[in-house]
Design a protein around this motif. Structure first.
Motif, PDB file in Angstrom:
ATOM      1  N   LYS A   1      -8.639   5.180  -1.986  1.00  0.00           N
ATOM      2  CA  LYS A   1      -7.840   5.241  -3.214  1.00  0.00           C
ATOM      3  C   LYS A   1      -8.550   4.565  -4.388  1.00  0.00           C
ATOM      4  O   LYS A   1      -8.060   4.587  -5.509  1.00  0.00           O
TER       5      LYS A   1
ATOM      6  N   LYS B   1      -2.163  -0.875  -3.983  1.00  0.00           N
ATOM      7  CA  LYS B   1      -2.722   0.431  -3.660  1.00  0.00           C
ATOM      8  C   LYS B   1      -3.940   0.765  -4.521  1.00  0.00           C
ATOM      9  O   LYS B   1      -4.909   1.341  -4.049  1.00  0.00           O
ATOM     10  N   THR B   2      -3.906   0.392  -5.801  1.00  0.00           N
ATOM     11  CA  THR B   2      -5.003   0.750  -6.699  1.00  0.00           C
ATOM     12  C   THR B   2      -5.610  -0.443  -7.440  1.00  0.00           C
ATOM     13  O   THR B   2      -6.448  -0.254  -8.306  1.00  0.00           O
TER      14      THR B   2
ATOM     15  N   ASN C   1      -7.321   0.851   2.039  1.00  0.00           N
ATOM     16  CA  ASN C   1      -7.090   1.711   0.883  1.00  0.00           C
ATOM     17  C   ASN C   1      -8.373   2.034   0.122  1.00  0.00           C
ATOM     18  O   ASN C   1      -8.327   2.404  -1.052  1.00  0.00           O
TER      19      ASN C   1
ATOM     20  N   LEU D   1       0.810  -1.215   0.000  1.00  0.00           N
ATOM     21  CA  LEU D   1       0.000   0.000   0.000  1.00  0.00           C
ATOM     22  C   LEU D   1       0.846   1.269   0.000  1.00  0.00           C
ATOM     23  O   LEU D   1       0.299   2.367   0.051  1.00  0.00           O
TER      24      LEU D   1
END
Length: 184
Positions: free
Chosen positions: A143, A105-106, A140, A98
């Protein structure tokens, strides 16, 4: 319908109590046991109309992440709650993928936390994980604004210790991920 919900609650409570009484100790619990217990919790919640329907499965990547987190010194495992999401330390963010430039993260939703493991068995640990962090937004989630978690949640766990109320306590570190899919 009310009677069905009450009956379901009684049956689930009884099943959880039996599991707690027959647990062989925290070291005997496997990722599959936790995943099965979480699946039972999700099924009972879906039947009561409270949650989405998704499935937990053991994952090797998630287990590796949990083991890496469990191996960290306690000072590096530091998290603080904030706005429904967990704020993890730099080393934990890196392990979870992350941190800046990392793939999770995405592309994947990630949940992580620790539950007390001593003498509560798989169902007790799953119940606490669901209440403490798995039933909340992923770390997350902010995000991934136009995405939702996929229906398969991969789980990995590892035993470790944390100081809780001034005492070294055996905990189970749990990492869960889910593919990020488009909201429909």
């Amino acid at each position: 319908m009310k009677m069905l919900k009450k009956l379901l609650a009684v049956v689930l409570t009884g099943a959880m109590a039996l599991t707690l009484l027959t647990a062989c100790g925290s070291k005997a619990v496997r990722d599959k046991d936790i995943a099965d217990a979480l699946n039972d919790i999700v099924k009972s919640s879906v039947a009561a109309g409270k949650h989405e329907n998704y499935t937990f499965k053991p994952g090797t990547d998630e287990q590796a992440m949990a083991k890496a987190i469990a191996a960290l010194p306690e000072k590096d495992w530091n998290i603080t709650a904030g706005g429904g999401n967990n704020k993890f330390s730099g080393p934990v963010m890196k392990i979870l993928g992350l941190d800046e430039g990392s793939t999770n993260k995405t592309s994947r939703f990630v949940w992580c936390g620790a539950v007390i493991a001593d003498e509560i068995g798989a169902t007790g640990q799953a119940y606490h994980a669901m209440n403490e962090f798995l039933g909340k937004d992923a770390a997350n989630a902010g995000k991934l604004p136009n995405k939702k978690p996929g229906d398969i949640r991969y789980i990995g766990t590892a035993l470790g210790t944390l100081t809780i109320h001034g005492k070294q306590t055996t905990v189970r570190f749990i990492v869960v991920t889910a593919e990020a899919v488009d909201k429909k």
